[in-house]
Scaffold this motif. Structure first.
Motif, PDB file in Angstrom:
ATOM      1  N   ARG A 228       0.810  -1.231   0.000  1.00 14.51           N
ATOM      2  CA  ARG A 228       0.000   0.000   0.000  1.00 14.51           C
ATOM      3  C   ARG A 228       0.839   1.276   0.000  1.00 14.51           C
ATOM      4  NH1 ARG A 228      -4.575   0.736   3.717  1.00 14.51           N
ATOM      5  NH2 ARG A 228      -4.880   2.530   2.409  1.00 14.51           N
TER       6      ARG A 228
ATOM      7  N   ARG B 183       3.545   1.864  -1.385  1.00 13.90           N
ATOM      8  CA  ARG B 183       4.221   2.033  -2.677  1.00 13.90           C
ATOM      9  C   ARG B 183       3.253   2.161  -3.854  1.00 13.90           C
ATOM     10  NH1 ARG B 183       9.161  -2.314  -2.121  1.00 13.90           N
ATOM     11  NH2 ARG B 183      10.130  -1.289  -0.345  1.00 13.90           N
ATOM     12  N   LEU B 184       1.990   1.910  -3.629  1.00 11.05           N
ATOM     13  CA  LEU B 184       0.996   1.977  -4.699  1.00 11.05           C
ATOM     14  C   LEU B 184       0.701   3.434  -5.036  1.00 11.05           C
ATOM     15  CD1 LEU B 184      -0.946   0.266  -6.472  1.00 11.05           C
ATOM     16  CD2 LEU B 184      -2.652   0.576  -4.686  1.00 11.05           C
ATOM     17  N   THR B 185       0.949   3.785  -6.278  1.00 19.66           N
ATOM     18  CA  THR B 185       0.730   5.165  -6.715  1.00 19.66           C
ATOM     19  C   THR B 185      -0.633   5.289  -7.402  1.00 19.66           C
ATOM     20  OG1 THR B 185       1.704   4.836  -8.898  1.00 19.66           O
ATOM     21  CG2 THR B 185       3.215   5.470  -7.092  1.00 19.66           C
ATOM     22  N   GLU B 186      -1.070   6.520  -7.557  1.00 22.32           N
ATOM     23  CA  GLU B 186      -2.319   6.774  -8.272  1.00 22.32           C
ATOM     24  C   GLU B 186      -2.200   6.309  -9.724  1.00 22.32           C
ATOM     25  OE1 GLU B 186      -6.126   7.320  -8.357  1.00 22.32           O
ATOM     26  OE2 GLU B 186      -4.988   7.709  -6.538  1.00 22.32           O
ATOM     27  N   GLY B 187      -1.021   6.489 -10.307  1.00 17.31           N
ATOM     28  CA  GLY B 187      -0.790   6.035 -11.679  1.00 17.31           C
ATOM     29  C   GLY B 187      -0.938   4.521 -11.811  1.00 17.31           C
ATOM     30  N   MET B 188      -0.455   3.788 -10.812  1.00 16.79           N
ATOM     31  CA  MET B 188      -0.599   2.326 -10.822  1.00 16.79           C
ATOM     32  C   MET B 188      -2.068   1.924 -10.706  1.00 16.79           C
ATOM     33  SD  MET B 188       2.393   1.038  -8.293  1.00 16.79           S
ATOM     34  CE  MET B 188       4.098   1.422  -8.554  1.00 16.79           C
ATOM     35  N   ARG B 189      -2.792   2.621  -9.837  1.00 12.44           N
ATOM     36  CA  ARG B 189      -4.230   2.328  -9.689  1.00 12.44           C
ATOM     37  C   ARG B 189      -4.962   2.543 -11.013  1.00 12.44           C
ATOM     38  NH1 ARG B 189      -3.782   5.179  -4.472  1.00 12.44           N
ATOM     39  NH2 ARG B 189      -3.998   3.597  -2.867  1.00 12.44           N
TER      40      ARG B 189
END
Length: 167
Positions: free
Chosen positions: A132, A134-140
């Motif tokens: 969590r 490390r999860l970026t908005e771009g990855m989402r």
């Protein structure tokens, strides 16, 4: 002294109830959603960089669309939480492993097609899991877009248009 012992007992009972509730979360998932969680756990356990065993914690969002003739498309976003068990425990064995609270959650999104209640190999099931923090908005955005494309390419209505978030 009795009060401290009573408080300790209360904390222990609370931990057991909390753990059982999380375990019931996995048990309470419909079978087709369990298949996606199991797929993510299998991939996570075979990744060389992952050092802990994980267990299903809770769903964030899930949706499915039936496109006829026993074919369904699934999208499921969920959290996995690290446990105290050694990496490589089987999915069924790991469901009894106690959670650890000193490591971050893993945020997973899976999308896949089933036919006759089996995950199909085409289109290839998509699994994206990331810690969590490390999860970026771009990855989402990228993983949602991938799942949308998976549905459009097969001619199915988009899953994410009917996505029902659960928190």
């Amino acid at each position: 002294m009795k009060m401290a012992a009573g408080l300790l007992l209360l904390v222990c009972v609370g931990a057991v109830v909390h753990s059982a509730r999380a375990q019931d979360s996995y048990r309470g998932l419909p079978g087709d959603y369990k298949k996606g969680v199991d797929l993510a756990l299998e991939q996570l356990n075979t990744h060389p960089g992952v050092q802990h065993n994980f267990r299903f914690w809770r769903s964030v969002a899930k949706s499915d669309i039936e496109s006829g003739f026993g074919v369904k498309y699934f999208y499921h976003q969920f959290y996995l939480k690290p446990t105290t068990c050694d990496k490589g425990a089987t999915v069924s064995d790991s469901q009894t492993c106690p959670f650890r609270n000193d490591r971050p959650l893993i945020d997973c999104a899976v999308c896949y097609k089933t036919a006759s209640d089996q995950i199909e190999s085409s289109p290839k099931p998509y699994v994206h899991c990331m810690q969590r923090p490390r999860l970026t908005e771009g990855m989402r955005t990228a993983r949602l877009e991938h799942c949308r494309q998976m549905n459009y390419n097969s001619g199915a209505p988009t899953l994410l248009a009917v996505s029902t978030g659960t928190k």
